[in-house]
Design an enzyme around this catalytic site. Structure first.
Site, mmCIF file in Angstrom:
data_model
loop_
_atom_site.group_PDB
_atom_site.id
_atom_site.type_symbol
_atom_site.label_atom_id
_atom_site.label_comp_id
_atom_site.label_asym_id
_atom_site.label_seq_id
_atom_site.Cartn_x
_atom_site.Cartn_y
_atom_site.Cartn_z
ATOM 1 N N CYS A 16 0.734 -1.402 -0.083
ATOM 2 C CA CYS A 16 -0.042 -0.011 -0.075
ATOM 3 C C CYS A 16 0.855 1.258 0.118
ATOM 4 O O CYS A 16 2.056 1.151 0.022
ATOM 5 C CB CYS A 16 -0.955 -0.078 1.360
ATOM 6 S SG CYS A 16 -0.060 -0.180 2.887
ATOM 7 N N CYS A 36 3.539 1.741 2.713
ATOM 8 C CA CYS A 36 4.730 0.912 2.639
ATOM 9 C C CYS A 36 5.784 1.221 1.551
ATOM 10 O O CYS A 36 7.084 1.486 1.835
ATOM 11 C CB CYS A 36 4.422 -0.435 2.220
ATOM 12 S SG CYS A 36 2.714 -1.000 2.904
#
Lengths: 343, 78
Positions: free
Chosen positions: B10, B13
């Site tokens: 996502c 990250c």
């Protein structure tokens, strides 16, 4: 942080709050002036009603969003998942369900963390039902939903939504706990056991970092939802001006008993965040749909979603996912009927 | 030094990966960066993504994300 810096931060916050408040208070007269003095629209005409509605509501809701998301961001910086887990470990069911639902509101959470979080909870001995209470309340009772409801429909609707969301999270988790469905959790989850070793907590945050987190949350959340909010309010403004009152009353009014289950069923495959669903909620409510039916629809869209089930399928067997959806769905229906009956 | 950035991919990250990369570059560390996106691997370390693991030790997980200065501190405290 040095004292001088602290002081300047406090002064800055105070100034910011005052300016915010002044602007917020002048939105209503501004919308009035804009519609009738600047554009010279006819008082009471449909277009004028729609324009005044939009000019007043759009900045109002966005301003509320910024402040609340910032505040919630700072509150959330105090609740790390590790701390939440420590609080929940060793709590009895019932109390655990209540705490989990409440912590779900304030613990920073994104749906991509649902699986590691689930494993981290159940392998440290937090009961399955308590873990699910957390996972139900975290996405459903969130600040964006509450601000939008508060801004557009007032504090009563927002409070009802929050109360109902918490009750559903607590009750559904408790019921699933009582059914003892641990056998329907994929067996590798309990076998790994590695999630059980408590991780080191993050390095403590400074106030600078908390403020930055609040600001980041505003950028991230408001940056993502503002087009939905504006679109929603535009739709609302159009409906406010043009669609006849009580348009929805016969289909989704209090007397249409079948509307609640249908609203919940339609809501399951739909997946949207709170900001995306608000245009529909607003349109339905204003034209005579019953509050309970509309809230049930909104909760079903936000809390029960296919993408979330697919993510959870990695750790839960289909039987447990079905039970989970059924218990939460029934909870939402009960709340829907209750509101329709009481209000 | 072995650094792992844990997350299913996502936005957060990615952000943490970039921050860590430039922190490593600025500190001129001899480090090997690895993105870990397999959930079974991730859950061995953390409950909240994204996570930062240095030589098998979790130094950060979840939000709020650390900024570059903090990541530097985390890397050096090792």
């Amino acid at each position: 942080m040095s004292n001088a810096k602290k002081l300047s931060l406090i002064i800055l916050a105070f100034l910011g709050a005052s300016v915010w408040w002044l602007v917020y208070r002048s939105l209503d007269p501004f919308a009035n002036w804009f519609t009738y003095d600047l554009l010279k629209m006819v008082t009471g005409s449909r277009l004028a009603l729609a324009v005044e509605f939009f000019i007043f509501e759009a900045p109002k809701v966005l301003m509320l969003l910024v402040v609340v998301v910032f505040g919630v961001g700072i509150v959330r910086s105090f609740f790390t998942p590790e701390r939440t887990r420590r609080i929940l470990t060793g709590k009895f069911e019932a109390i655990g369900n209540v705490l989990a639902a409440l912590l779900g509101v304030v613990t920073p959470f994104c749906s991509c963390s649902a699986v590691p979080l689930f494993i981290g909870f159940v392998t440290t001995g937090i009961p399955l039902g308590v873990t699910l209470s957390f996972l139900i309340s975290a996405p459903m009772v969130n600040e964006v939903a509450l601000v939008l409801l508060f801004g557009l429909f007032g504090w009563k609707v927002a409070a009802l939504y929050m109360g109902a969301g918490l009750i559903i999270a607590i009750a559904s988790g408790w019921v699933i706990g009582k059914l003892h469905l641990e056998r329907w959790v994929e067996s590798w989850v309990y076998e790994t056991g590695t999630g059980a070793k408590p991780a080191n907590d993050n390095m403590p945050l400074t106030w600078d970092e908390r403020v930055r987190f609040g600001r980041d949350s505003v950028n991230e959340i408001v940056g993502k939802v503002w087009p939905y909010v504006l679109a929603g309010i535009a739709v609302g403004a159009g409906i406010h001006g043009y669609v006849p009152q009580d348009f929805m009353a016969s289909i989704m009014g209090k007397n249409a008993w079948w509307a609640v289950p249908i609203a919940v069923l339609i809501g399951i495959p739909m997946y949207s965040n709170a900001a995306g669903i608000i245009p529909i909620v607003q349109a339905l409510l204003e034209k005579g749909a019953a509050l309970g039916t509309v809230l049930a629809f909104m909760m079903s869209v936000i809390a029960l979603s296919l993408p979330e089930f697919i993510i959870l399928r990695k750790v839960l067997r289909p039987q447990l996912i079905t039970t989970f959806a059924a218990v939460v769905g029934i909870g939402i229906m009960v709340i829907g009927y209750l509101f329709n009956f009481l209000i | 030094m072995k650094i792992k950035i844990l997350g299913p991919g996502c936005m957060n990250c990615e952000k943490l990966y970039e921050t860590t990369k430039s922190a490593v570059a600025e500190l001129k560390l001899d480090a090997e960066l690895e993105k870990v996106s397999d959930l079974r691997e991730i859950q061995k370390y953390i409950m909240m993504t994204p996570g930062l693991v240095v030589d098998e030790k979790v130094v950060h997980q979840g939000k709020p994300l650390p900024d570059k200065e903090k990541v530097k501190k985390l890397l050096q405290s090792k």
